[in-house]
Motif scaffolding. Structure first.
Motif, PDB file in Angstrom:
ATOM      1  N   VAL A  76       0.859  -1.184   0.000  1.00 55.72           N
ATOM      2  CA  VAL A  76       0.000   0.000   0.000  1.00 55.72           C
ATOM      3  C   VAL A  76       0.899   1.239   0.000  1.00 55.72           C
ATOM      4  O   VAL A  76       1.853   1.310   0.778  1.00 55.72           O
TER       5      VAL A  76
ATOM      6  N   LYS B 247       0.090   6.172   3.289  1.00 51.77           N
ATOM      7  CA  LYS B 247      -0.927   7.220   3.192  1.00 51.77           C
ATOM      8  C   LYS B 247      -0.441   8.584   3.684  1.00 51.77           C
ATOM      9  O   LYS B 247      -0.876   9.614   3.176  1.00 51.77           O
TER      10      LYS B 247
ATOM     11  N   LEU C 178      -1.897   9.639  10.927  1.00 50.06           N
ATOM     12  CA  LEU C 178      -1.604   8.542  10.003  1.00 50.06           C
ATOM     13  C   LEU C 178      -0.281   7.850  10.322  1.00 50.06           C
ATOM     14  O   LEU C 178      -0.067   6.702   9.920  1.00 50.06           O
TER      15      LEU C 178
ATOM     16  N   CYS D  89      -2.725   3.433  14.543  1.00 50.30           N
ATOM     17  CA  CYS D  89      -3.738   3.822  13.564  1.00 50.30           C
ATOM     18  C   CYS D  89      -4.068   2.642  12.651  1.00 50.30           C
ATOM     19  O   CYS D  89      -3.170   2.021  12.082  1.00 50.30           O
ATOM     20  N   ASP D  90      -5.360   2.332  12.497  1.00 49.03           N
ATOM     21  CA  ASP D  90      -5.778   1.306  11.544  1.00 49.03           C
ATOM     22  C   ASP D  90      -6.524   1.976  10.386  1.00 49.03           C
ATOM     23  O   ASP D  90      -6.786   3.174  10.404  1.00 49.03           O
ATOM     24  N   MET D  91      -6.856   1.168   9.366  1.00 48.71           N
ATOM     25  CA  MET D  91      -7.436   1.731   8.153  1.00 48.71           C
ATOM     26  C   MET D  91      -8.775   2.420   8.412  1.00 48.71           C
ATOM     27  O   MET D  91      -9.056   3.495   7.881  1.00 48.71           O
TER      28      MET D  91
ATOM     29  N   ALA E 262      -8.277   5.677  10.162  1.00 53.15           N
ATOM     30  CA  ALA E 262      -7.622   6.616   9.237  1.00 53.15           C
ATOM     31  C   ALA E 262      -8.650   7.234   8.283  1.00 53.15           C
ATOM     32  O   ALA E 262      -8.646   8.439   8.028  1.00 53.15           O
ATOM     33  N   ILE E 263      -9.546   6.380   7.750  1.00 55.86           N
ATOM     34  CA  ILE E 263     -10.580   6.864   6.838  1.00 55.86           C
ATOM     35  C   ILE E 263     -11.497   7.866   7.540  1.00 55.86           C
ATOM     36  O   ILE E 263     -11.845   8.920   6.988  1.00 55.86           O
TER      37      ILE E 263
END
Length: 235
Positions: A48, A51, A185, A190-192, A195-196
Motif C-alpha cells: 500500500v 498514506k 496517520l 492507527c488502523d485503516m 484513518a478513513i
C-alpha cells in the motif's frame, strides 16, 4: 535482509499482511522493488502506498498555486539568512529581546525555522513561527539595511508585499488544519478504518472553511492588520 530485520524485531514473516512505503519505484516496483522482494517470502503482504506520504504529495500539489509557490521560497531564504549568519542572528535576537509580546507568542523559540524540503506537511510550524515573528523579522531587516546588508534589503522588499502577507496567512491556516491528520496517520496504533474516519473529518473541516465567507474574511483582515503596521497597501 528483510527476513533478518523482521526476525530481530520479533515479527514473524508468516503473519505479515501488509507493507507500506512511498511511491518510488525502488520501493513500490512490482519486479525488483522492496515490496516485491518481501512478497516472495510473504505472499499475503499486500503493498500500500504509505498514506501519510500520499497526504504529503497532495499538499505539495496544492501549494503549486502561484501565490503560495512564490511565498514559500522567501520564507526559506529568510530563515537561512538568519540561521547561517551570526551577525543577522544576533540582530534578530536583539530585536526579539526588545519585543516581549512577540517573544512570549513565540513560546521560547529564539529563531526562525527553515522549511523541510521533502516533508511539506511539517511546514505549518515554520510558517506559524515566521508569521508570529513577522514584526521582529521586518525590524531586524530594516536594521541590517542600515548596516549596508544588501541581501537584507532584498528580503525586506520581498516580504513587505501584500501578496506575500496574504499568502503566508492563508497557507499557514490551511496547513494547520491538515498537520494533525499527518501525525494521526503515522501513529503505530492507527488502523485503516480510523484513518478513513479521520480523513473524512479533515475533509469536512476544509470544505466548511472553503464555503464559509467569514473564515476568508477573517484571514483577509488578519493579513490587512499585519500589512497596516508597515503601510503595505492591500491589493
Amino acid at each position: 535482509m528483510a527476513e533478518i530485520l523482521l526476525e530481530i524485531h520479533g515479527l514473524p514473516l508468516e503473519k505479515l499482511r501488509a507493507q507500506g512505503y512511498d511511491g518510488a519505484c525502488n520501493m513500490s516496483g512490482k519486479h525488483n522493488g522492496v515490496q516485491e522482494i518481501v512478497r516472495r517470502s510473504a505472499p499475503d503482504a499486500l503493498y500500500v502506498h504509505y498514506k501519510a506520504h500520499c497526504l504529503n504529495l497532495a499538499v505539495v500539489h496544492s501549494c503549486k498555486e502561484p501565490i503560495i509557490r512564490t511565498m514559500m521560497p522567501v520564507v526559506q531564504e529568510c530563515a537561512f539568512a538568519f540561521h547561517y549568519s551570526a551577525k543577522r542572528l544576533e540582530a534578530f535576537s536583539d530585536e526579539l529581546k526588545d519585543d516581549q509580546d512577540v517573544k512570549e507568542a513565540m513560546d521560547r523559540k529564539t529563531k526562525l525555522k527553515s522549511l523541510c524540503e521533502t516533508r511539506w506537511i511539517s511546514r505549518p510550524d515554520a510558517l506559524s513561527t515566521f508569521k508570529t515573528a513577522f514584526l521582529v523579522v521586518v525590524h531586524t531587516l530594516e536594521h541590517l539595511v542600515t548596516q549596508h546588508d544588501d541581501k537584507a534589503a532584498i528580503y525586506l522588499s520581498s516580504i513587505l508585499r501584500f501578496d506575500f502577507i496574504v499568502g503566508l496567512v492563508a497557507c499557514e491556516h490551511i496547513l494547520c488544519l491538515v498537520v494533525h491528520l499527518s501525525l494521526f496517520l503515522q501513529d503505530p496504533k492507527c488502523d485503516m478504518l480510523s484513518a478513513i474516519e479521520e480523513c473524512r473529518v479533515v475533509l469536512t473541516q476544509l470544505n466548511d472553511a472553503r464555503n464559509n465567507q467569514q473564515v476568508w474574511d477573517a484571514l483577509f483582515e488578519e493579513a490587512v492588520s499585519l500589512a497596516d503596521q508597515f503601510d503595505v497597501e492591500p491589493t
